[in-house]
Design a protein around this motif. Structure first.
Motif, PDB file in Angstrom:
ATOM      1  N   UNK A   1      46.773  39.740  29.046  1.00 23.10           N
ATOM      2  CA  UNK A   1      45.398  39.656  28.567  1.00 23.10           C
ATOM      3  C   UNK A   1      44.471  40.362  29.549  1.00 23.10           C
ATOM      4  N   UNK A   2      43.377  40.916  29.018  1.00 26.10           N
ATOM      5  CA  UNK A   2      42.368  41.532  29.869  1.00 26.10           C
ATOM      6  C   UNK A   2      41.432  40.501  30.496  1.00 26.10           C
ATOM      7  N   UNK A   3      41.519  39.265  30.040  1.00 25.89           N
ATOM      8  CA  UNK A   3      40.680  38.219  30.620  1.00 25.89           C
ATOM      9  C   UNK A   3      41.177  37.906  32.023  1.00 25.89           C
ATOM     10  N   UNK A   4      40.269  37.906  32.992  1.00 29.92           N
ATOM     11  CA  UNK A   4      40.628  37.591  34.373  1.00 29.92           C
ATOM     12  C   UNK A   4      40.602  36.072  34.551  1.00 29.92           C
ATOM     13  N   UNK A   5      41.706  35.512  34.945  1.00 26.36           N
ATOM     14  CA  UNK A   5      41.829  34.069  35.085  1.00 26.36           C
ATOM     15  C   UNK A   5      40.847  33.529  36.134  1.00 26.36           C
ATOM     16  N   UNK A   6      40.226  32.413  35.828  1.00 16.21           N
ATOM     17  CA  UNK A   6      39.357  31.760  36.804  1.00 16.21           C
ATOM     18  C   UNK A   6      40.225  31.195  37.929  1.00 16.21           C
ATOM     19  N   UNK A   7      39.779  31.292  39.173  1.00 16.69           N
ATOM     20  CA  UNK A   7      40.578  30.746  40.287  1.00 16.69           C
ATOM     21  C   UNK A   7      40.933  29.276  40.121  1.00 16.69           C
ATOM     22  N   UNK A   8      40.065  28.496  39.478  1.00  9.66           N
ATOM     23  CA  UNK A   8      40.382  27.080  39.258  1.00  9.66           C
ATOM     24  C   UNK A   8      41.576  26.925  38.313  1.00  9.66           C
ATOM     25  N   UNK A   9      41.650  27.777  37.285  1.00  6.56           N
ATOM     26  CA  UNK A   9      42.810  27.735  36.394  1.00  6.56           C
ATOM     27  C   UNK A   9      44.066  28.155  37.147  1.00  6.56           C
TER      28      UNK A   9
END
Length: 405
Positions: A345-353
């Motif tokens: 995915x092009x969505x950048x994962x949030x560091x919390x996830x």
């Protein structure tokens, strides 16, 4: 506090300079043997230094060379992680017919299973309109494009000593320059090599053994240099989608056990603490509805004689499978390297996830036995800026996870 280390699964976006140098590369008449080029060598050394420097800046604990040394010819320009070996192995030949569409005769086995061509995968059959649209899947980039394969027409032997020595020297020099004590280089598995057609050995077992003997030389060159060797073997999981009709799990595991045996043969005599294995489901951008479940493979994977096991754990098809570690006991001397950011995915994962994903594994096997990674290679699958942003989230997520118990 246990510091959770970070790494990648291998491929990272090539620099524009390396792409240009690779495009200008010339090959011998066989289409397989790269011709010496001082210009290319200089561009490669500079690019490896830059990719190690960037990983150091981001905070990656165990870096790779981005697979930069696995450059491709114009003929073989799909997935450098695999096609690079065609440049390092004697006994291969380019033939006129379309081997991509043919049935590999070496894929016969006592279970009666036969690999189809890549283009006839069951997932492709289920979603023909999706796979016909290059904007949806298998997008052609400067790093991955048309599929063309050689055949094995003679006895296999490893001819890549100079090329792997270049990989080792470029990487070792860059590691030292940027303060790293350790890093990893990737190499192909015998089972993945044996997916091309055999027109010489006439026996699946003999063909797998020939690949194991050839690749052992590359493995030894990497480990003798004190580096970690990562063996890339998507075929362990990916072959399931390439058998039609769908086999039983039991038959598939017997089929796959031969590939594991060949890999262990290739790893004989090498220091286990420097050995890492990477499992994925092919990692192309597609539905992946016919992937075999990880729970069926995990015990067989653990029979591979290495210390570290890298696998996909962040994409929508396989993220839920972290629960296998509720049922499977990780041996005391083993470490898992799960993907916690993904190429899919092009969505950048949030560091919390990312931190939550890491803790799922750490809570099950112990934080000291988890190294956080990417699902698979990022090079060629997402925009370079997105790839590097994902690695920043990876390192920040690992810092957050390290602070939590």
């Amino acid at each position: 506090m246990t510091e959770i280390l970070t790494t990648t699964a291998g491929s990272l976006p090539r620099t524009p300079e390396l792409l240009a140098a690779n495009a200008a590369r010339r090959f011998a008449e066989d289409g397989l043997t790269p011709l010496p080029s001082a210009e290319f060598d200089a561009a490669l050394a500079a690019a490896v230094d830059s990719v190690v420097a960037r990983q150091q800046q981001i905070g990656i604990s165990v870096p790779g060379d981005g697979e930069y040394g696995k450059a491709m010819s114009t003929t073989y320009n799909y997935g450098a992680w695999w096609s690079y070996i065609f440049h390092r192995t004697a006994g291969l030949e380019i033939v006129e017919e379309d081997t991509f569409s043919a049935q590999p005769p070496t894929a016969q086995n006592p279970e009666g299973l036969t690999l189809t061509s890549f283009g006839n995968r069951r997932d492709r059959q289920r979603f023909p309109d999706v796979y016909a649209n290059d904007s949806e899947v298998n997008r052609a980039t400067p790093e991955e494009g048309a599929l063309t394969f050689p055949v094995a027409s003679g006895e296999l032997s490893y001819t890549g000593a100079a090329l792997v020595d270049s990989d080792v020297s470029n990487f070792a020099r860059s590691l030292s320059a940027h303060g790293y004590a350790q890093g990893f280089l990737t190499s192909l598995s015998p089972g993945s090599g044996a997916r091309i057609q055999d027109r010489h050995y006439g026996s699946e077992d003999a063909f797998l053994e020939a690949w194991a003997d050839a690749l052992h030389q590359e493995y030894r060159a990497i480990t003798d240099a004190g580096l970690i060797l990562q063996v890339d073997d998507p075929s362990i999981a990916e072959n399931f989608d390439q058998i039609d009709p769908e086999p039983s799990v039991e038959d598939y595991l017997r089929f796959t056990a031969k590939r594991v045996e060949a890999l262990n043969h290739a790893l004989e005599g090498l220091p286990r603490e420097q050995l890492r294995f990477h499992l994925c489901w092919g990692s192309w951008h597609g539905p992946h509805t016919t992937d075999i479940e990880f729970r069926h493979l995990v015990e067989l994977m653990l029979q591979i004689d290495v210390t570290y096991y890298s696998f996909e754990g962040a994409n929508a098809r396989h993220e839920h499978e972290y629960v296998v570690w509720d049922e499977v006991t990780l041996p005391d001397d083993k470490i898992i390297v799960p993907g916690v950011v993904t190429h899919s995915t092009n969505v950048v994962e949030h560091p919390e996830l990312v931190a939550q994903r890491i803790r799922r594994y750490a809570d099950r096997v112990g934080a000291e036995r988890v190294i956080a990674s990417t699902d698979c290679g990022l090079g060629g699958r997402i925009h370079p800026d997105i790839a590097w942003a994902k690695l920043e989230s990876l390192t920040e997520g690992a810092r957050i996870a390290s602070r939590r118990r």
